[in-house]
Design a protein around this motif. Structure first.
Motif: not given
Length: 350
Positions: A11, A13, A18, A178, A181-182, A229, A232-233
């Motif tokens: 990830v 984060m 990033d 983001y 993946n979650e 998630g 964030e995306a």
């Protein structure tokens, strides 16, 4: 690399890892140029501001919708399933539809304003396009202080545009990662837990499988992680949306100040009100965004004073030496200690 490979990665984060964060927080060059007419130059100096134009009225007809095309192509090229038969493509499709259906990214409800600068100080194409037939000026600004602090968490961005198709795809993938993946991680953990619980027992019935997965996916923990998630995306897609441009504009080397107005915000009471200017083809909405930087004195008794962050000025190839002298007089009358110069591009309009 496609999303199938990305979702197996660690990830991102940590901002240092990033790529989207790193793109929109690149170091700002000491000089960024703004090509304009003589009248535009005078307006910037006298108003101490730059005009940020509604993206719907810029010369790229795909402004702010180009990113949706990139995202849709990613959906089409994503495998249908991932680990443990996770519905990878449908999960990504849901994220794209809901991110772009949100008010911030919906062309019918969002209002985005853009002010443009260039990393190229003496470009003939930009002289022709933006400086009144090469008779105008290019103003250099030191804009290091224009970007909001990271901790403010504002949607405002100041970063270079993205022209390369591969880079666009990579950054949009990373933004959407983001959420995907979650989703897949939660799915995989749930299935693995179920298989561990069922180990050595009779084959579970469909009803038992359904009851277990429903309980897991309706839990508050699952919904919270999924929402995190998604947020964030969406935040990263919003950062990128105003920066993606068609590769045909790459020679402009544009840096953009992107100023979104929150949907539903009372536009009659904005700090920087929306104004209208008349062009040959339309009435164009814009915001006069202040450029003043605050300068301080070594003498504590002297209060800080605002100053325009202009550090260079160039006149277009068709300008005369008299125009250079007039520009110098105008700058000095406005307490700007910059000596203008004439472009050395050997261009004569015919």
């Amino acid at each position: 690399m496609g999303l199938a490979e990305i979702i197996s990665c660690e990830v991102f984060m940590d901002p240092q890892n990033d790529p989207v964060y790193n793109w929109v927080h690149q170091q700002i060059p000491e000089k960024l140029w703004h090509y304009t007419s003589v009248q535009g130059f005078q307006g910037i100096i006298e108003s101490r501001s730059i005009f940020a134009t509604d993206v719907r009225f810029l010369n790229d007809t795909e402004e702010f919708i180009h990113i949706r095309k990139v995202a849709d192509e990613l959906v089409e090229n994503t495998p249908e399933v991932g680990d443990f038969n996770f519905q990878l493509r449908s999960s990504l499709k849901w994220a794209v539809e809901n991110i772009f259906g949100s008010d911030f990214l919906n062309p019918n409800s969002a209002q985005i304003f853009v002010a443009s600068f260039s990393d190229s100080e003496n470009d003939l194409n930009q002289w022709r396009a933006y400086s009144h037939g090469t008779y105008g000026v290019s103003i250099s600004f030191d804009l290091e202080a224009i970007r909001p602090p990271v901790e403010s968490d504002l949607a405002v961005t100041f970063a270079p545009c993205i022209y390369d198709d591969g880079e666009k795809e990579r950054l949009v993938q990373r933004a959407l990662y983001y959420f995907v993946n979650e989703s897949q991680t939660l799915w995989s953990h749930t299935i693995q837990q179920f298989l561990q619980n069922a180990a050595g027992k009779a084959r579970p019935s469909f009803e038992e499988i359904l009851a277990f997965t429903n309980a897991s996916f309706s839990s508050a923990k699952y919904k919270t992680q999924l929402k995190t998630g998604f947020i964030e995306a969406r935040k990263r897609i919003l950062w990128l949306a105003g920066l993606l441009k068609h590769r045909g504009f790459k020679d402009e080397k544009e840096w953009r100040l992107v100023l979104p107005i929150s949907p539903g915000k009372d536009k009659t009471n904005l700090i920087h009100p929306i104004r209208i200017r008349q062009t040959a083809g339309a009435q164009v909405p814009y915001i006069a965004f202040p450029l003043d930087a605050v300068t301080t004195s070594s003498d504590p008794a002297v209060p800080p004073t605002p100053a325009l962050p202009i550090n260079d000025l160039m006149l277009g190839p068709s300008a005369s030496k008299d125009a250079v002298k007039a520009a110098l007089d105008f700058l000095q009358s406005n307490s700007i200690n910059v000596v203008p110069r004439l472009s050395d591009v050997p261009y004569r309009p015919v």
